[in-house]
Design an enzyme around this catalytic site. Structure first.
Site, PDB file in Angstrom:
ATOM      1  N   ARG A 163       0.734  -1.336  -0.079  1.00  0.00           N
ATOM      2  CA  ARG A 163       0.117   0.243   0.098  1.00  0.00           C
ATOM      3  C   ARG A 163       0.739   1.388  -0.570  1.00  0.00           C
ATOM      4  NH1 ARG A 163      -5.364  -1.979   2.524  1.00  0.00           N
ATOM      5  NH2 ARG A 163      -6.222  -0.073   2.303  1.00  0.00           N
ATOM      6  N   TYR A 166       0.732   3.967  -2.507  1.00  0.00           N
ATOM      7  CA  TYR A 166      -0.377   4.840  -1.692  1.00  0.00           C
ATOM      8  C   TYR A 166       0.077   5.906  -1.127  1.00  0.00           C
ATOM      9  CZ  TYR A 166      -4.903   7.042  -1.943  1.00  0.00           C
ATOM     10  OH  TYR A 166      -6.105   8.127  -1.698  1.00  0.00           O
ATOM     11  N   GLU A 168       2.403   6.291   1.226  1.00  0.00           N
ATOM     12  CA  GLU A 168       3.675   7.287   1.623  1.00  0.00           C
ATOM     13  C   GLU A 168       3.502   7.985   0.633  1.00  0.00           C
ATOM     14  OE1 GLU A 168       5.709   7.306   4.242  1.00  0.00           O
ATOM     15  OE2 GLU A 168       6.081   5.176   4.437  1.00  0.00           O
TER      16      GLU A 168
HETATM   17  N1  UDP Z   1     -13.724  -4.952   2.220  1.00  0.00           N
HETATM   18  C1  UDP Z   1     -14.557  -5.956   2.036  1.00  0.00           C
HETATM   19  N2  UDP Z   1     -14.627  -6.793   1.604  1.00  0.00           N
HETATM   20  C2  UDP Z   1     -14.825  -6.016   0.171  1.00  0.00           C
HETATM   21  C3  UDP Z   1     -14.082  -5.151  -0.288  1.00  0.00           C
HETATM   22  C4  UDP Z   1     -13.387  -4.854   0.669  1.00  0.00           C
HETATM   23  O1  UDP Z   1     -14.662  -6.514   3.846  1.00  0.00           O
HETATM   24  O2  UDP Z   1     -15.212  -7.141  -1.195  1.00  0.00           O
HETATM   25  C5  UDP Z   1     -12.823  -4.832   3.612  1.00  0.00           C
HETATM   26  C6  UDP Z   1     -11.147  -4.212   3.778  1.00  0.00           C
HETATM   27  O3  UDP Z   1     -11.070  -5.513   3.802  1.00  0.00           O
HETATM   28  C7  UDP Z   1     -11.276  -3.273   4.877  1.00  0.00           C
HETATM   29  C8  UDP Z   1     -12.610  -2.279   4.443  1.00  0.00           C
HETATM   30  O4  UDP Z   1     -13.256  -3.261   3.433  1.00  0.00           O
HETATM   31  O5  UDP Z   1     -10.943  -3.838   5.629  1.00  0.00           O
HETATM   32  C9  UDP Z   1     -12.081  -1.291   3.160  1.00  0.00           C
HETATM   33  O6  UDP Z   1     -11.524  -1.304   2.022  1.00  0.00           O
HETATM   34  P1  UDP Z   1     -11.756  -0.593   0.500  1.00  0.00           P
HETATM   35  O7  UDP Z   1     -11.054  -1.399  -0.183  1.00  0.00           O
HETATM   36  O8  UDP Z   1     -13.357  -0.320   0.864  1.00  0.00           O
HETATM   37  O9  UDP Z   1     -10.626   0.241   1.413  1.00  0.00           O
HETATM   38  P2  UDP Z   1      -9.810   0.613   2.108  1.00  0.00           P
HETATM   39  O10 UDP Z   1      -9.790   1.794   3.377  1.00  0.00           O
HETATM   40  O11 UDP Z   1      -8.943   0.136   2.755  1.00  0.00           O
HETATM   41  O12 UDP Z   1      -8.878   1.821   1.570  1.00  0.00           O
END
Ligand code: UDP
Length: 336
Positions: A163, A166, A168
């Site tokens: 990650r 993005y 950093e």
């Molecule tokens: N997540 C989930 N199911 C999905 C997609 C994401 O449970 O189909 C979870 C993911 O593990 C994270 C949270 O939702 O804990 C938010 O993820 P997202 O990709 O929406 O955004 P982030 O906040 O990580 O940038």
């Protein structure tokens, strides 16, 4: 010689700017989800001229179709990793893929967008004397060790993880903003955006709210990534846009958190989507991705005090508004 001593001729652009009362605003990433809603809001003001620069990696012309051809609107296919010269008064610098699946797809490009893209936009701001707002991210707090996160927290970020391009990248972008401000007197604004949802999100964006809504509409199981107890706080896009404009127009550089402090576990989110959109749908647990932050909730004291801003739309009111848009785009009308 005499030519060398001639007084400088005023630039015609600068000269015309002196007489015009319109505000000319550049939005990088303006064809994207948040960007296009920001365009809509700024275009409502007849004194604004809006220029969008977007490379359409995750954005789409479709999001802006109602403005194409409008005399106060211009759309440029442009990648911010290349310099751009336009005479503007304000720059909203949003350009960067923000969904993990998209920003991890080409991580080198993501970090270039954050670093070189922000350098280019700061160079433009310096050259034309524009005020510039960067949309930074709650990801600068990484997997946070304090909860909720306030702006003085320095974060807990893995510098070499998947990650990092993005988070950093955005941290360097913030550094560049402050160095240009201190060294060159550029007027800067930094928003730290927390998870945002609403109409026009890409259906295949891969983020949790868009995934769950699309899955519920298609009657596919809602994929909760393990353990499901991780939390996020979701802000409806109209509230987000309102916060960004207040920050730009206000007197504070930030960084200021813009997000909704209502905090939900992913299991709770799935249950809400199930109840509101499709009570028949199954909820399943699937594998998670590396470095997933375990909790996230903005402390918005600063936004309240300095911008007079707080979100108005609760998750349970915002989800049905997004469902409507997703149903139209997926071509699946509500049953009754
Ligand atoms: N997540 C989930 N199911 C999905 C997609 C994401 O449970 O189909 C979870 C993911 O593990 C994270 C949270 O939702 O804990 C938010 O993820 P997202 O990709 O929406 O955004 P982030 O906040 O990580 O940038």
């Amino acid at each position: 010689n005499s030519a060398a001593k001639a007084p400088p001729t005023p630039s015609p652009l600068r000269f015309s700017k002196f007489f015009q009362s319109n505000m000319r605003i550049l939005i990088t990433g303006g064809a994207g989800f948040i960007g296009s809603h920001l365009v809509d809001r700024l275009m409502e003001n007849e004194k604004n001229e809006v220029i969008v620069a977007d490379n359409y990696f995750t954005g789409s012309k479709d999001n802006l179709k109602k403005w194409i051809g409008h005399p106060r609107f211009e759309l440029i296919r442009h990648d911010v990793t290349e310099p751009l010269l336009v005479e503007v008064d304000q720059i909203y610098h949003l350009a960067c893929p923000a969904s993990p699946i998209f920003y991890k797809y080409n991580p080198v490009k993501t970090i270039k967008t954050n670093v070189i893209g922000t350098l280019n936009m700061l160079g433009l701001a310096k050259r034309v004397g524009a005020r510039i707002l960067l949309t930074s991210t709650s990801e600068v707090y990484g997997d946070p060790l304090i909860h909720p996160q306030n702006e003085s927290y320095w974060g807990n970020v893995n510098p070499i993880g998947v990650r990092s391009c993005y988070d950093e990248g955005k941290r360097v972008a913030e550094t560049l903003m402050f160095d240009y401000h201190r060294q060159h007197g550029i007027e800067i604004r930094i928003a730290r955006i927390f998870n945002t949802y609403g109409p026009r999100m890409n259906i295949d964006d891969g983020r949790v709210v868009s995934n769950f809504i699309a899955q519920a509409i298609r009657n596919e199981p809602l994929t909760v990534q393990a353990p499901g107890t991780q939390t996020r706080s979701f802000c409806y896009v109209s509230d987000m846009v309102d916060g960004l404009i207040r920050l730009m127009e206000g007197e504070n550089t930030g960084p200021i958190n813009i997000g909704n402090p209502g905090e939900f576990t992913m299991i709770e989110l799935a249950e809400n989507v199930k109840e509101l959109i499709n009570p028949e749908v199954k909820i399943i647990s699937v594998e998670n991705t590396p470095d997933d932050p375990r909790q996230r909730k903005p402390d918005i004291t600063k936004a309240k005090e300095l911008l007079g801003w707080e979100p108005k739309i609760k998750l349970r009111d915002g989800l049905p508004l997004m469902e409507e848009d997703f149903r139209q785009r997926l071509g699946v009308p509500r049953k009754n």
